[in-house]
Design an enzyme around this catalytic site. Structure first.
Site, PDB file in Angstrom:
ATOM      1  N   PHE A 139      41.462  -6.123  -8.475  1.00 18.11           N
ATOM      2  CA  PHE A 139      41.954  -4.857  -9.043  1.00 18.11           C
ATOM      3  C   PHE A 139      41.424  -3.721  -8.178  1.00 18.11           C
ATOM      4  O   PHE A 139      40.233  -3.644  -7.922  1.00 18.11           O
ATOM      5  CB  PHE A 139      41.486  -4.681 -10.489  1.00 18.11           C
ATOM      6  CG  PHE A 139      42.127  -3.497 -11.158  1.00 18.11           C
ATOM      7  CD1 PHE A 139      43.340  -3.620 -11.815  1.00 18.11           C
ATOM      8  CD2 PHE A 139      41.537  -2.237 -11.099  1.00 18.11           C
ATOM      9  CE1 PHE A 139      43.958  -2.514 -12.402  1.00 18.11           C
ATOM     10  CE2 PHE A 139      42.146  -1.128 -11.684  1.00 18.11           C
ATOM     11  CZ  PHE A 139      43.360  -1.273 -12.340  1.00 18.11           C
ATOM     12  N   ASP A 224      35.293  -3.556  -2.483  1.00 13.27           N
ATOM     13  CA  ASP A 224      35.541  -2.608  -3.563  1.00 13.27           C
ATOM     14  C   ASP A 224      34.411  -2.774  -4.577  1.00 13.27           C
ATOM     15  O   ASP A 224      34.339  -3.770  -5.301  1.00 13.27           O
ATOM     16  CB  ASP A 224      36.908  -2.920  -4.200  1.00 13.27           C
ATOM     17  CG  ASP A 224      37.215  -2.017  -5.391  1.00 13.27           C
ATOM     18  OD1 ASP A 224      36.286  -1.416  -5.952  1.00 13.27           O
ATOM     19  OD2 ASP A 224      38.397  -1.941  -5.775  1.00 13.27           O
ATOM     20  N   LYS A 253      33.154   5.004 -10.564  1.00 19.54           N
ATOM     21  CA  LYS A 253      32.666   4.740 -11.927  1.00 19.54           C
ATOM     22  C   LYS A 253      31.217   5.202 -12.182  1.00 19.54           C
ATOM     23  O   LYS A 253      30.985   6.315 -12.602  1.00 19.54           O
ATOM     24  CB  LYS A 253      32.815   3.261 -12.245  1.00 19.54           C
ATOM     25  CG  LYS A 253      34.272   2.856 -12.537  1.00 19.54           C
ATOM     26  CD  LYS A 253      34.353   1.449 -13.051  1.00 19.54           C
ATOM     27  CE  LYS A 253      35.761   0.958 -13.305  1.00 19.54           C
ATOM     28  NZ  LYS A 253      36.403   1.536 -14.484  1.00 19.54           N
TER      29      LYS A 253
HETATM   30  N1  PLP Z   1      38.522  -0.852  -8.284  1.00 24.27           N
HETATM   31  C1  PLP Z   1      37.977  -1.586  -9.261  1.00 24.27           C
HETATM   32  C2  PLP Z   1      37.240  -2.838  -8.905  1.00 24.27           C
HETATM   33  C3  PLP Z   1      38.082  -1.187 -10.588  1.00 24.27           C
HETATM   34  O1  PLP Z   1      37.543  -1.935 -11.566  1.00 24.27           O
HETATM   35  C4  PLP Z   1      38.771   0.011 -10.888  1.00 24.27           C
HETATM   36  C5  PLP Z   1      38.944   0.455 -12.279  1.00 24.27           C
HETATM   37  O2  PLP Z   1      38.761  -0.266 -13.217  1.00 24.27           O
HETATM   38  C6  PLP Z   1      39.320   0.749  -9.829  1.00 24.27           C
HETATM   39  C7  PLP Z   1      39.171   0.296  -8.548  1.00 24.27           C
HETATM   40  C8  PLP Z   1      40.047   2.028 -10.108  1.00 24.27           C
HETATM   41  O3  PLP Z   1      39.124   3.033 -10.401  1.00 24.27           O
HETATM   42  P1  PLP Z   1      39.597   4.403 -11.094  1.00 24.27           P
HETATM   43  O4  PLP Z   1      40.074   4.062 -12.452  1.00 24.27           O
HETATM   44  O5  PLP Z   1      38.367   5.259 -11.077  1.00 24.27           O
HETATM   45  O6  PLP Z   1      40.675   4.950 -10.242  1.00 24.27           O
END
Ligand code: PLP
Length: 400
Positions: A139, A224, A253
């Protein structure tokens, strides 16, 4: 549901686009708990989805935000500001990558920046390469490019045509990644612990295999760390739990404890790929967010939260394992540190609802995984209380 909660939810459903369907109104938070609009206290084992690693409203974060808000809330990126500069220095230091940082406002934006950096490098030094291999069940966000990077059909449906330039491989299967790499490939992007996809840690062999493949083919390795970073798994960044270093990683986050902030961090090789005007963000490096992030890093250091994530994580894991041993419908505990998933036979949502009825907020991660992301400041006595509440929830659902 009381009048106050109902009143707010009625306006919410009339006026907020239904991308979510909340049934709780959170009014305040303190440490490992939140209070709803009717004054009911709930343990927050979601940390606001991986955000409050240092707990809600930590006094040092509150003070840092207050002080900075009274000093300077914004200055354009045409000028530098001291908190963001200090934060960039700190992120490079704790990651040990030795490069530079680009600041933005969310996880998706940080990943978007990583994708753009990879393409920019690929269009010059990478000799016209642009494709990025990402992992199934990964994700990476909800912008069009990060959605295209997110190899999960449930969130891609209805958004065709998605940007081109992504190929998908199976997580923890290096042969599948090798098969997805071609002459156009410029980067491989992955989470060291997949969050939304089911709380699945990468194996050591897989991380080492991805690194070796990137070295062999001159590809950029991008981690990520939006969900698994900032101490959640017991190291500053989850990739540090493996014997490899990525070229780029992203975080957001928990970085600024709820003040929107994202960051892309590079090693030396990729530190100057972006040049003036090649990428930008009005609020990126916002001084209030940066001050909050500096406070978060101090707290993690001062309160020894990396070690605590491991210790408390082991206690929570053992408690969940005891439930798995008791009930056939609970299948497995997996994850790292305080990022744990309980794999269940039926619908994980039912368990999350039952936990909430007992006073514990948890999350799902896909259909069959209950996800626990408690604040790293969780104390043993609070954990014991939550474990009792969880036992009651499982007893209600599966007891004879
Ligand atoms: N990358 C990962 C691993 C995530 O868990 C998330 C959100 O849950 C994101 C990216 C996207 O982050 P944002 O909601 O701050 O755009």
């Amino acid at each position: 549901m009381s009048n106050k909660t109902q009143e707010i939810l009625d306006i919410y459903s009339a006026r907020v686009m239904p991308t979510y369907a909340p049934s709780v109104v959170v009014a305040s938070g303190k440490g490992v708990t939140v209070r709803d609009a009717d004054g009911l206290t709930l343990y927050d084992f979601t940390s606001g989805i991986g955000v409050h690693n240092v707990g809600h409203c930590h006094p040092k974060v509150v003070k840092a935000i207050r002080d900075q808000a009274a000093t300077l809330t914004h200055c354009s990126n045409l000028f530098a500001n001291a908190p963001a500069t200090a934060l960039a220095d700190k992120l490079v230091q704790i990651s040990g990558l030795g490069g530079k940082v680009f600041f933005c406002n969310s996880g998706a934006e940080a990943n978007e920046a990583a994708i753009k950096l990879a393409r920019k490098w690929g269009s010059a030094e990478g000799k016209g390469r642009y494709e990025i291999v990402t992992m199934r069940r990964g994700f990476h966000g909800r912008t069009l490019a990060t959605l295209a990077a997110t190899a999960q059909s449930w969130c891609q449906e209805g958004y065709d045509p998605l940007p081109v330039g992504f190929a998908y491989a199976d997580f923890n299967d290096i042969e599948s990644v090798k098969a997805a790499v071609n002459d156009q490939t410029v980067a491989i992007m992955l989470e060291a612990v997949q969050g939304e996809g089911g709380v699945t840690p990468a194996t050591q062999e897989f991380m080492a295999g991805v690194r070796a493949l990137c070295d062999e083919k001159n590809l950029i390795m991008i981690c990520d760390e939006v969900q698994c970073g900032m101490g959640r798994t017991g190291t500053w960044f989850a990739w540090q739990g493996y014997d490899v270093k990525p070229d780029l990683f992203t975080c957001a986050k928990a970085l600024a404890d709820g003040i929107p902030m994202g960051a892309l961090v590079s090693n030396e090789k990729f530190a100057d790929v972006f040049t003036p005007s090649s990428h930008a963000s009005t609020f990126g490096g916002n001084p209030v967010a940066a001050a909050a992030a500096l406070a978060v890093i101090d707290i993690i250091e001062e309160e020894g939260l990396l070690a605590k994530a491991v210790e408390t994580g082991e206690l929570l894991r053992a408690a969940l394992q005891a439930e798995v041993d008791k009930y056939d419908k609970l299948l497995e505990v997996r994850g790292k540190g305080l990022m744990l998933g309980l794999v269940v036979e039926g619908d994980a949502k039912e368990i999350v609802e039952s936990l909430r009825a007992q006073g514990v907020l948890a999350l799902t991660a896909g259909e069959h995984v209950v996800r626990f992301l408690p604040p790293l400041v969780l104390k043993e006595d609070d954990l014991e209380e939550v474990v009792d509440m969880m036992s009651d929830a499982f007893d209600c659902l599966f007891g004879e």
